[in-house]
Design a protein around this motif. Structure first.
Motif, PDB file in Angstrom:
ATOM      1  N   LYS A  73       0.823  -1.207   0.000  1.00  0.00           N
ATOM      2  CA  LYS A  73       0.000   0.000   0.000  1.00  0.00           C
ATOM      3  C   LYS A  73       0.862   1.263   0.000  1.00  0.00           C
ATOM      4  O   LYS A  73       1.793   1.386   0.788  1.00  0.00           O
ATOM      5  CB  LYS A  73      -0.917   0.007   1.237  1.00  0.00           C
ATOM      6  CG  LYS A  73      -1.855   1.194   1.277  1.00  0.00           C
ATOM      7  CD  LYS A  73      -2.770   1.150   2.495  1.00  0.00           C
ATOM      8  CE  LYS A  73      -3.622   2.411   2.564  1.00  0.00           C
ATOM      9  NZ  LYS A  73      -4.494   2.430   3.758  1.00  0.00           N
ATOM     10  N   GLY A  74       0.552   2.154  -0.938  1.00  0.00           N
ATOM     11  CA  GLY A  74       1.274   3.424  -1.034  1.00  0.00           C
ATOM     12  C   GLY A  74       2.461   3.405  -1.968  1.00  0.00           C
ATOM     13  O   GLY A  74       2.976   4.469  -2.348  1.00  0.00           O
ATOM     14  N   ASP A  75       2.923   2.227  -2.381  1.00  0.00           N
ATOM     15  CA  ASP A  75       4.026   2.160  -3.345  1.00  0.00           C
ATOM     16  C   ASP A  75       3.539   2.660  -4.702  1.00  0.00           C
ATOM     17  O   ASP A  75       2.380   2.455  -5.085  1.00  0.00           O
ATOM     18  CB  ASP A  75       4.538   0.719  -3.491  1.00  0.00           C
ATOM     19  CG  ASP A  75       5.430   0.300  -2.336  1.00  0.00           C
ATOM     20  OD1 ASP A  75       6.028   1.195  -1.697  1.00  0.00           O
ATOM     21  OD2 ASP A  75       5.531  -0.914  -2.067  1.00  0.00           O
ATOM     22  N   ARG A  76       4.434   3.295  -5.444  1.00  0.00           N
ATOM     23  CA  ARG A  76       4.063   3.846  -6.748  1.00  0.00           C
ATOM     24  C   ARG A  76       4.419   2.886  -7.877  1.00  0.00           C
ATOM     25  O   ARG A  76       5.478   2.261  -7.866  1.00  0.00           O
ATOM     26  CB  ARG A  76       4.764   5.200  -6.987  1.00  0.00           C
ATOM     27  CG  ARG A  76       4.041   6.380  -6.366  1.00  0.00           C
ATOM     28  CD  ARG A  76       4.281   6.506  -4.886  1.00  0.00           C
ATOM     29  NE  ARG A  76       5.690   6.734  -4.587  1.00  0.00           N
ATOM     30  CZ  ARG A  76       6.260   6.449  -3.430  1.00  0.00           C
ATOM     31  NH1 ARG A  76       5.557   5.884  -2.448  1.00  0.00           N
ATOM     32  NH2 ARG A  76       7.545   6.697  -3.227  1.00  0.00           N
ATOM     33  N   ILE A  77       3.508   2.817  -8.852  1.00  0.00           N
ATOM     34  CA  ILE A  77       3.726   2.005 -10.050  1.00  0.00           C
ATOM     35  C   ILE A  77       3.430   2.864 -11.275  1.00  0.00           C
ATOM     36  O   ILE A  77       2.363   3.480 -11.372  1.00  0.00           O
ATOM     37  CB  ILE A  77       2.858   0.721 -10.042  1.00  0.00           C
ATOM     38  CG1 ILE A  77       3.097  -0.100 -11.326  1.00  0.00           C
ATOM     39  CG2 ILE A  77       1.373   1.041  -9.867  1.00  0.00           C
ATOM     40  CD1 ILE A  77       2.454  -1.487 -11.291  1.00  0.00           C
TER      41      ILE A  77
END
Length: 562
Positions: A73-77
């Protein structure tokens, strides 16, 4: 005059306020629509179809595999694709896994891509192989750990998809050589994810959904932080505005604008997701003949676009002969709709071209003309439900009705701020929640707003923001350039195009040489169409270029050098 005179102009079925409690997040919308409309077609592309049930299954698998790779959760892709079936699968899957989607223009140069990946801190990227060579050049300088590659025909499937991929790579040579060791394929990700379980995190309106990059007067591309609440709000606002024009489960919308652009992302992808609509994805709208042929194969009820898109269609043979009997909604935004285009559109299709106004920072819709509008009125419309607009002077005080000032917007669709840029955020967001748009506008007695001019110096090319400082930085980097000023020049097709006014350091510098330099560093629409060589640029006494004077002196494209 009331504080909100526009409310008196609302169509009878449009509420003054929206219900923000219906959906807790964008993923809530995805799951509910996929369940409600399971057997309906969600997306069509190259003749292949995806049902809502398939979108549910594929996006669940994609999200599960992202979690299996260690993303949380919250990681950018980053997602770097044109309009293909893989796009909604990847976006919806990422959101369901709690990730933050960084929409990435597939036409970015290595310099532009590197900035966006580094600035966002993206840990993964989904990319079409056509653009993989650009990623190869910069990936080692970014935080990207996982590269997921896909090909144009991957989700078309079967023999047709295989032939498409072969032709694109081997015949048309549209995939430059690249080497990305350790990369995964999109199809393998879906296959592996189908065997894994998705642990969907609890999401609420405050959680980030998208980092939507936009330019700035500084020329530095900034990530507008759009929360699940922002996106749900704008979806609710827009769908309330469409009202009785839309029949849930029965609509087909033409999506020619790229889904990585905020307009199509919200208006087409999310609003019509809520309605259980069918999205016809146009991968290459620049192929106007192919686009018109595609339109002839499907009965469409709605289409969105920018002025240049509508103008292009109107000037393509065969468009006027299409069956428009099902068409009920045409929405134009991203740039000003021209009166001549709007009037010709209505004459050709029988449907008015309704103009809307918004910004990346407002998710994007802020004002829309009433859907029962009969003819073009030159306005950007009325503030949509739960939205307030005001026109202010340089001190931030409201001006009298009819006077020109800066347009400010307040509502639940206004971004949280710019990613890791508190100073830039403070420049545009007031403490009481007003967004300074940078656009000069006026409001009439009925609450209709009209854009008068742009306070910002940005150039608007086919609905895409181009900021002069970025262009000037690239041009000035050429060893034969002494000084440069970038402005917009009028253009029938694009609304505006980039023109640079250059003082040469070396008189041997040619237009061709300068353009070739720019093509290495800038996306196509940012490359100057016109170059004019002059002896000096108009400046203030402290040496700052006088842009207005630059435009007044050199804004005519016909004055350009050969």
């Amino acid at each position: 005059m009331t504080d909100k005179p526009w409310l008196g102009q609302y169509p009878a079925n449009v509420p003054a306020e929206i219900d923000m409690t219906e959906f807790s997040s964008v993923t809530d919308v995805i799951k509910k629509s996929c369940e409600t409309y399971a057997d309906k077609t969600a997306y069509v592309n190259f003749g292949a179809e995806l049902s809502y049930k398939q979108v549910d299954d594929y996006s669940r698998a994609f999200g599960a595999q992202m979690q299996a790779l260690g993303l949380g959760k919250g990681d950018r892709i980053a997602i770097m694709m044109p309009n293909v079936l893989q796009y909604p699968i990847a976006v919806f899957g990422a959101l369901r896994a709690g990730l933050v989607v960084v929409n990435t223009n597939p036409l970015y140069t290595a310099r532009e891509l590197k900035h966006q990946l580094k600035d966002s801190g993206a840990r993964a990227i989904v990319i079409m192989d056509n653009f993989a060579s650009v990623l190869e050049a910069v990936v080692d300088d970014t935080q990207v750990e996982h590269v997921i590659l896909t090909r144009m025909g991957d989700m078309v499937g079967g023999l047709k998809g295989a032939i498409m991929n072969f032709v694109i790579r081997r015949v048309k040579k549209m995939v430059p050589p690249y080497s990305l060791p350790g990369s995964l394929t999109f199809k393998a990700v879906l296959a592996d994810g189908a065997r894994a379980s998705l642990d969907e995190p609890a999401l609420n309106h405050d959680d980030l959904a998208f980092l939507q990059y936009t330019g700035g007067t500084t020329g530095v591309s900034k990530g507008a932080m759009l929360t699940h609440g922002n996106m749900v709000a704008n979806m609710q606002q827009s769908s309330a505005w469409l009202g009785s024009l839309v029949t849930p489960g029965e609509e087909t919308i033409v999506t020619a604008l790229p889904l990585y652009h905020i307009f199509a992302l919200t208006a087409n992808c999310l609003v019509f997701l809520k309605f259980g609509g069918r999205n016809l994805l146009i991968t290459n709208p620049r192929d106007m003949a192919g686009f018109v042929k595609e339109l002839g194969s499907i009965r469409f009820t709605a289409i969105t676009g920018v002025n240049t898109l509508f103008n292009g269609l109107l000037n393509t043979p065969g468009f006027a002969d299409l069956d428009f009997s099902s068409l009920r909604l045409t929405l134009g935004g991203g740039m000003a709709v021209q009166r001549a285009v709007a009037e010709r559109w209505k004459k050709t299709t029988g449907v008015p071209l309704i103009e809307a106004y918004g910004l990346t920072e407002t998710s994007p819709a802020a004002c829309i003309n009433p859907m029962d509008l009969k003819d073009y009125n030159g306005a950007i419309g009325l503030p949509i439900p739960s939205t307030s607009c005001q026109v202010v002077d340089p001190d931030g005080q409201p001006v009298a009705q009819g006077e020109t000032g800066e347009l400010c917007v307040r509502g639940p669709q206004v971004m949280k701020g710019y990613w890791q840029r508190p100073e830039e955020t403070a420049k545009v967001l007031t403490e009481d929640g007003w967004l300074r748009t940078g656009d000069m506008a006026r409001m009439d007695e009925n609450g209709y707003f009209y854009i008068v001019d742009r306070k910002k110096d940005m150039i608007l090319v086919s609905g895409f923001n181009v900021y002069p400082n970025e262009i000037e930085d690239v041009v000035a980097d050429h060893p034969k350039v002494l000084e440069v000023g970038a402005i917009g020049a009028p253009d029938e097709k694009s609304g505006e195009v980039v023109k640079v006014v250059v003082v040469r350091k070396d008189p041997s510098l040619t237009v061709k040489e300068l353009r070739e330099h720019c093509r290495k560093e800038l996306t196509g629409y940012k490359v100057p169409k016109y170059v004019e060589f002059v002896d000096e640029l108009p400046k203030t006494n402290v040496g700052k270029i006088l842009r207005r004077e630059l435009r007044d002196q050199y804004g005519d494209p016909r004055s350009s050098s050969d």
